[in-house]
Design a protein around this motif. Structure first.
Motif, PDB file in Angstrom:
ATOM      1  N   LYS A  45     129.398 -14.140   9.014  1.00 40.45           N
ATOM      2  CA  LYS A  45     129.270 -15.443   8.374  1.00 40.45           C
ATOM      3  C   LYS A  45     127.920 -15.549   7.667  1.00 40.45           C
ATOM      4  O   LYS A  45     127.023 -14.725   7.860  1.00 40.45           O
ATOM      5  CB  LYS A  45     129.392 -16.546   9.434  1.00 40.45           C
ATOM      6  CG  LYS A  45     130.747 -16.539  10.145  1.00 40.45           C
ATOM      7  CD  LYS A  45     130.813 -17.629  11.193  1.00 40.45           C
ATOM      8  CE  LYS A  45     132.233 -17.837  11.702  1.00 40.45           C
ATOM      9  NZ  LYS A  45     132.678 -16.750  12.618  1.00 40.45           N
ATOM     10  N   PRO A  70     129.113 -18.911   1.056  1.00 39.19           N
ATOM     11  CA  PRO A  70     127.664 -18.845   0.834  1.00 39.19           C
ATOM     12  C   PRO A  70     127.042 -20.233   1.030  1.00 39.19           C
ATOM     13  O   PRO A  70     127.651 -21.249   0.651  1.00 39.19           O
ATOM     14  CB  PRO A  70     127.549 -18.401  -0.623  1.00 39.19           C
ATOM     15  CG  PRO A  70     128.823 -17.674  -0.905  1.00 39.19           C
ATOM     16  CD  PRO A  70     129.883 -18.362  -0.076  1.00 39.19           C
ATOM     17  N   ILE A  71     125.867 -20.271   1.603  1.00 36.35           N
ATOM     18  CA  ILE A  71     125.238 -21.555   1.923  1.00 36.35           C
ATOM     19  C   ILE A  71     124.529 -22.092   0.685  1.00 36.35           C
ATOM     20  O   ILE A  71     123.624 -21.442   0.150  1.00 36.35           O
ATOM     21  CB  ILE A  71     124.245 -21.394   3.091  1.00 36.35           C
ATOM     22  CG1 ILE A  71     125.017 -21.002   4.357  1.00 36.35           C
ATOM     23  CG2 ILE A  71     123.460 -22.686   3.316  1.00 36.35           C
ATOM     24  CD1 ILE A  71     124.131 -20.525   5.478  1.00 36.35           C
ATOM     25  N   ALA A  72     124.980 -23.255   0.238  1.00 35.71           N
ATOM     26  CA  ALA A  72     124.297 -23.865  -0.900  1.00 35.71           C
ATOM     27  C   ALA A  72     122.912 -24.304  -0.440  1.00 35.71           C
ATOM     28  O   ALA A  72     121.903 -23.730  -0.812  1.00 35.71           O
ATOM     29  CB  ALA A  72     125.112 -25.041  -1.437  1.00 35.71           C
TER      30      ALA A  72
END
Lengths: 368, 178, 257
Positions: free
Chosen positions: B31, B58-60
């Protein structure tokens, strides 16, 4: 790519510098970047390098000058008040055309300010900082991985143009942990062996002519020529090294412009705006000096409004206005003092811009 | 799945390490993760917190302002973070040390008498692991197996003899959540 | 015919910009002689400071870096660490070393940086036109102490050699004068010894050279020499304040490189 590892931004930038060939670090403690000198003091001796804790930031940057003038890959790091102290040395480094790496994990100012993340040193980083006619190459990474990627190439760029390179981070980027992978073969023992630059002062051995590392040109016409040479080098860098990223800008009607940590919040705001049916996009300068004026200017022609978001009361927005050159209204949303902008506030402002354009722009300037 | 957590408590309660364990475990499960500590003077004995994002995408933004989960280990942290939890989110609090019940009714609330349960398995120093066990059981963000594997990575070598105790604490916390 | 005098190889055969009667020329020659005699020229990297000696790299025939005001010991530290076998020396005046650069010189000595510092003390700021220095004597008139230096306003002059000699990392500290052939001969020996200490890797060395500034003192060169002997030497006594042989000099590892 090798396996991913969790790295703090500060430690990642330090490891990346070592892998890029940095063997000398001179620094002075200041929050929020202390993990950099701590990491270097542990790691550099393992790779045959040298760490010196200097008596001050002023001394540290001048040690960088000495080692860089001797042709070494050398680095210092600090945060805002410390970077102010380093400006004398940075000006001399620029004047003497010495490549080096300077990391600035920006915190809130002016004065002692606070230790929380800020982007209030954009002017200082991109518009000179120290005295004289010069520019630095300034990278503004937005993730720990990008900090690594940019640092890995930083010395090559600094040496190509003989311009000091600054990594402009902030407290969040320094303290944050994210997974990082270093490219295969980037281990320190594989760091490139660099031939002695033809200007390095290491002793005039084998009968070669002595060399001088200096920034003094007392005759006006000589300093004129020298400064034009510096500008020429920067223009070459501008043509070849300007970098930016665009996120969902193809059909954007509202264009967010942000760098570093703030661009991460804007990325999240773009997703939320798109979900709400607003065609928002993000333009993110990766080099803030040279600034991607041309690319941003072109993109601005298609949008109804531009919204610049910063952790300052409005610094990069000046460059955005230069780039947009009236093609679209430029609105600004900023936080200061160590406060990070909230995605919800950005969404609200951008949605309003999409509905009404920036007709009421005059009332929207300033802090949210 | 996007899980945005704030984990908060007194310095020394192990809130930073809870966040790091979750981050390592998330990363090992493929993750995207991010972890941001509060830093500076508040690390010296005051209230500390960290923001953790674990996401399939994907983490903004790694900045957490409206957590899906808040884990609070002391009263000041409950007061500060309870109002911020997203509606429908989760609040886990250390009922051994917090002298009031949460007020929110639009979120799931789990009380964990972490210090007592820690004592039961051997030491209240693993109270944080009891809470982490309860959290993982409640949300399933990562698997217990991965978390177990991450302990050696996160804990300093001199603490590795405590890994069995930590595993026991995780288990004890998980048993609390149905 | 026996040659009794020659320009040292480490000095370029060019005229200097220094004023008539200034002792920079003498000190340059002593430094160049030491480098020549010890065979160090191809390893030497000098650091020029800010002051009248800002252009000393035009006279020394070896690699040089020009440092910001007061920062020469920091710049020298950078060179020293990057080039372990270089012979690194700074050439600094009293404004540079004793005023704006006090932190750098103290900490270079603390670290026992294996460098040699040539400290030229003429009790005044020369290049900027004769302002008061930390080393200006009590009662001495300068453009910023027009009534003479008053201790109530400006304190007492700083004795750098004595101060640095209290630092455990300082291996060799001496004060010499350049006002007579005998003094100059002793000064040459002290400067040579300082470079020998560095070449042997024994750590920080500094030679303070009492010097003249006829132009800003408003004296003839001869009167200036006499003024040093009459007024400066009594306040700034000559001699070696620290040597590697002194029992109180602690054993010092080669901290550098």
């Amino acid at each position: 790519m090798a396996g991913r590892k969790l790295f703090k931004g500060n430690e990642a930038v330090a490891e990346a510098a070592i892998r890029a060939g940095c063997r000398f670090f001179f620094g002075y403690p200041i929050t929020p970047q202390n993990e950099i000198p701590e990491y270097m003091s542990r790691r550099l001796p393992e790779v045959g390098g040298t760490f010196v804790q200097a008596e001050s930031e002023v001394a540290a940057i001048n040690m960088v000058y000495g080692a860089a003038g001797a042709g070494a890959r050398v680095m210092t790091s600090s945060s805002s008040p410390g970077i102010s102290l380093k400006q004398e040395g940075i000006s001399y480094l620029a004047g003497a055309q010495l490549p080096c790496l300077i990391v600035n994990m920006v915190r809130g100012g002016p004065g002692l300010g606070g230790i929380a993340p800020a982007q209030s040193d954009y002017f200082q980083a991109t518009k000179g900082g120290g005295h004289g006619d010069y520019r630095l190459i300034v990278y503004a990474p937005a993730s720990v991985q990008e900090m690594v990627d940019l640092t890995l190439g930083a010395y090559d760029v600094a040496e190509r143009y003989r311009i000091p390179v600054m990594i402009l981070g902030d407290g969040v980027l320094g303290q944050m942990m994210e997974p990082v992978s270093f490219p295969e073969g980037s281990e320190p023992e594989n760091a490139p062996q660099r031939p002695e630059p033809e200007w390095a002062t290491r002793g005039a051995r084998g009968g070669r002519a002595p060399r001088i590392v200096s920034s003094i040109y007392l005759k006006p016409e000589e300093l004129y020529k020298h400064n034009l040479r510096l500008q020429e080098q920067f223009k070459r860098a501008e043509a070849a090294e300007t970098r930016y990223e665009e996120v969902r800008t193809d059909d954007a009607e509202v264009l967010l412009v942000a760098y570093g940590t703030t661009s991460r919040v804007c990325r999240s705001a773009v997703e939320k705006l798109r979900t709400a049916g607003v065609r928002a996009g993000l333009f993110r300068p990766i080099t803030v000096s040279p600034f991607p004026y041309k690319a941003l200017g072109e993109r601005a022609r298609q949008v109804k409004a531009v919204l610049t978001v910063e952790m300052s009361l409005g610094q990069m927005v000046d460059d955005v206005r230069i780039a947009v050159a009236g093609a679209a209204p430029v609105d600004f949303l900023g936080t200061t003092g160590g406060v990070v902008p909230k995605a919800a506030d950005i969404v609200e402002r951008a949605a309003a811009l999409a509905r009404h354009g920036a007709a009421d722009q005059a009332t929207r300037e300033g802090i949210s | 799945m996007v899980e945005e957590l704030i984990i908060a408590g007194f310095g020394g309660q192990g809130v930073m390490v809870m966040g790091q364990i979750l981050s390592y475990a998330g990363m090992h499960e493929g993750k995207n993760v991010s972890w941001i500590p509060s830093y500076g003077p508040e690390m010296r004995g005051g209230t500390a917190n960290c923001s953790v994002v674990v996401s399939d995408e994907p983490i903004a933004s790694p900045i957490v302002t409206e957590p899906t989960t808040a884990i609070v280990m002391n009263r000041p942290s409950l007061d500060r973070f309870e109002p911020m939890v997203q509606p429908g989110g989760l609040l886990i609090y250390n009922s051994s040390l917090i002298d009031r019940a949460p007020e929110r009714t639009d979120i799931r609330v789990i009380a964990v008498p972490a210090n007592e349960l820690g004592e039961e398995v051997g030491s209240d120093k693993v109270a944080n692991m009891v809470v982490l066990g309860a959290y993982i059981k409640a949300r399933g963000t990562v698997s217990f197996e991965t978390v177990g594997q991450c302990l050696a990575e996160v804990l300093p070598a001199r603490r590795h003899d405590l890994i069995p105790l930590n595993l026991e604490a995780l288990k004890r916390g998980a048993e609390l959540v149905k | 015919m026996k040659q009794v005098y020659a320009v040292p190889k480490s000095l370029r055969p060019v005229p200097t910009h220094y004023c008539p009667g200034c002792t920079h020329g003498i000190i340059h020659k002593l430094v160049a002689d030491a480098i020549d005699e010890l065979g160090l020229r191809d390893r030497a990297v000098g650091v020029a400071s800010v002051g009248c000696s800002v252009f000393s790299y035009d006279y020394f025939d070896c690699d040089f870096q020009q440092a910001a005001h007061g920062r020469a010991p920091a710049v020298a530290t950078g060179i020293r660490r990057a080039v372990p076998d270089a012979i690194v020396f700074t050439y600094q005046g009293d404004g540079d070393l004793a005023s704006i650069g006090t932190a750098e010189i103290v900490h270079a000595a603390m670290r026992s940086e294996n460098i040699t510092v040539i400290f030229v003390n003429n009790a005044i700021y020369g290049m900027t036109g004769g302002q008061m220095a930390p080393t200006t004597l009590v009662g001495q008139k300068t453009t910023t102490s027009p009534r003479g230096r008053q201790p109530a306003l400006a304190g007492q002059p700083l004795r750098i050699a004595e101060m640095l000699a209290t630092i455990p990392g300082a291996t060799y500290v001496a004060r010499v004068s350049t006002t007579s052939p005998a003094h100059i001969a002793r000064a040459g020996r002290a400067i040579k010894k300082a470079f020998q200490v560095q070449a042997a890797g024994e750590g920080f060395s500094l030679v303070e050279c009492l010097s003249t500034c006829p132009t800003n003192w408003g004296m003839s060169p001869v009167d200036a020499m006499a003024w040093v002997e009459k007024n400066m030497i009594p306040y700034y006594p000559l001699g070696e304040f620290r040597t590697p042989e002194m029992p109180e000099t602690p054993e010092r590892g080669q901290a550098n490189g």
